[in-house]
Each structure stands twice: as C-alpha cells, then as structure tokens.
Design a protein around this motif. Sequence first.
Motif, mmCIF file in Angstrom:
data_model
loop_
_atom_site.group_PDB
_atom_site.id
_atom_site.type_symbol
_atom_site.label_atom_id
_atom_site.label_comp_id
_atom_site.label_asym_id
_atom_site.label_seq_id
_atom_site.Cartn_x
_atom_site.Cartn_y
_atom_site.Cartn_z
ATOM 1 N N ASN A 43 50.896 39.380 42.158
ATOM 2 C CA ASN A 43 52.214 38.838 41.844
ATOM 3 C C ASN A 43 53.254 39.945 41.701
ATOM 4 N N SER A 44 52.825 41.110 41.132
ATOM 5 C CA SER A 44 53.777 42.231 40.992
ATOM 6 C C SER A 44 54.093 42.868 42.335
ATOM 7 N N ILE A 83 39.931 39.032 37.473
ATOM 8 C CA ILE A 83 40.604 38.178 38.461
ATOM 9 C C ILE A 83 42.042 37.916 38.030
ATOM 10 N N ALA A 84 42.227 37.710 36.708
ATOM 11 C CA ALA A 84 43.594 37.487 36.225
ATOM 12 C C ALA A 84 44.450 38.733 36.456
ATOM 13 N N GLY A 85 43.840 39.978 36.254
ATOM 14 C CA GLY A 85 44.594 41.209 36.502
ATOM 15 C C GLY A 85 44.944 41.363 37.966
ATOM 16 N N LEU A 86 43.974 41.022 38.856
ATOM 17 C CA LEU A 86 44.266 41.090 40.288
ATOM 18 C C LEU A 86 45.390 40.122 40.662
#
Length: 311
Positions: free
Chosen positions: A241-242, A233-236
């Motif tokens: 954000n990117s 979830i943090a990577g998503l």
Amino acid sequence: MEPKAHHVVIGFFTLVAVAAALVFALWLEKSQTDTEWAYYRINFDHPVGGLAEGNAVLYSGVNVGTVEDLTLAPENPAHVRVLVRVDQNIPIRANTKAGLVLANITGSMSVQFTGGSPDSPVLNGSRENPPVIEAQPSTLTSLLSNSETLLTKADQLLGSANELLSEDNLENIARILENTRAASESLLQSREDLIALLEQFNAAGARTEDAASRVSGAANHAREVLGKLEPVIAGLADSVNSLQPTLERLDRLTADNEKALDTGLQGVGELGPALRELRNTLRTLNSFTRRLEQDTRGTLLGEETMKEYRE
C-alpha cells in the motif's frame, strides 16, 4: 284374620302406585300440552335407517323435542325430509347443524342439533311453514352407508390371506425358515472368525482415530503458523500500500517524459558507432604507448632505429 290383613295392605299399596302413575301421566301430558313448539324440516341426502316418528330430538345430547314426520322428497326419492318439533325456548339458529346419532344398541337413531353462534339469527317456524335445515352426514352414517363396501373389501382381504397361506407359499416359508436356521448355524460355527474380524475392525478404528488425532494436531500447528504469519502478511500489505503512491508517481513521470525517454533511447542506439571509434582510438594509443616505451627518441623525433646485424 292375619292373611286377610296382608292382602288388604298389598291391595292398598297397589292402588296407590296405580294412582300415582296416572297422576304422573296426566301431569306429563299436561306439561307437553302446555309446551309451545317450533317446527323445522331437515333435509337428509342419505339414508336415515333407524329413525322413526316419535324418536327423540336432541340438542348437544339434551332431549328438546320429537320427530313428527318422515317423507321422501318428490323430486329425488334418495333424499328424506324429516319434520321435527322443538321446544320454542330452545334457540335453533341459522348456522345450527343437524345430524343423526345412535340412540341405543338396537339401532334406533335420534336427530341431534349442534353448534349455533349467538350472533346468528334465530329460526322461527310453524308446522305449516317450517324453516329448512340441511343435515350434515355423521361419521356413523357414513360408516353404515359404506358398510357394504367395507364388507366387500374385507372379503377380498380374507381371500388374499387364503391365497397367501396356500400350500406352495407355506412350503416357501418353510424353506426360508430352514435357510435362516442354516445361516444362523453357519454364523455360530464361524463365531471365532467373526470375533477376529471384529478385533481387526477395532484395531483399524484405533489406527484411524490415531491418524485423525495427528491430522488434528497438524491442523492446529498450521493454524498457529498461519497466526504467526498474519502480522508478516499484514506488513507486506502495508508495504504494498505504501509503494502504491510511488508507483503511481512513476507512472505519471513516465507518461509526462515519454518523448524525452524516446529521444534518450535513440541516443543510446547511436552510442554504438562512437564506442567502436573510441575502441580503435584506444588501440592506436596503446600501440603508440608501447612504441614510446621501446624507443622514446625515435618515436618522438621520427628517426628510424638502426638494426644491428652480426656477420
């Protein structure tokens, strides 16, 4: 001679005792005469039964004077004015409180002073102009004044108790006790059923505990899965954000080239007729290709092919 000597000795000791008593009385009277007294008037707004002239005046339980006079207030006979004299060396202050205390079991009362802080002024009074102190009602005085009311309520309570213990109520109580006894016997007879029911409750409690344990295990497993998903979830979130700057650039690019995009879309709409013409041209070219394959010379020179007929 011996009996007469005994009488002489007894008479001598009697005379000595009487003389000592007279000397003590004279000394006590002299000490009281030499004592300087301060006088105070205490106003009581409640009965002072048991208080009389000559009764003791106490300060925190210590005898410091006597009651000199008791009179009724002319403006209100329900109030009593008591004149007391106190040793002048005893400081009676402006915030000193006065009340009644029981002197003995016969019901005799004494006036008692209590309190008085050192920073409060001292009251100095004479018999002709005594300072006035308002008495505070004591617990005993309130109890005595309310004794009639208490006795009335006690009589009412006894009457209610007699009504409660009437024959009808006693019969009802006997029925209640009999019903209670019958219910107890019924419970004793159903003891085995009750034991079986309790065993079922115990089994149900055990199953409930097992189910709760399983739910707790599932909850722990779900917590572990969620813990593993947290990095994903943090990577998503990081990916979103990117992508945010790219989307913002696309928004700006679309806004800047809005007219060009409108023109391009109009050109796409005009491509339909051109495509139909191209399709017709391709169909004609395909037909020409087939004719060329079948009759190259005739097609190129424009000669008609001779058809042979057999008779």
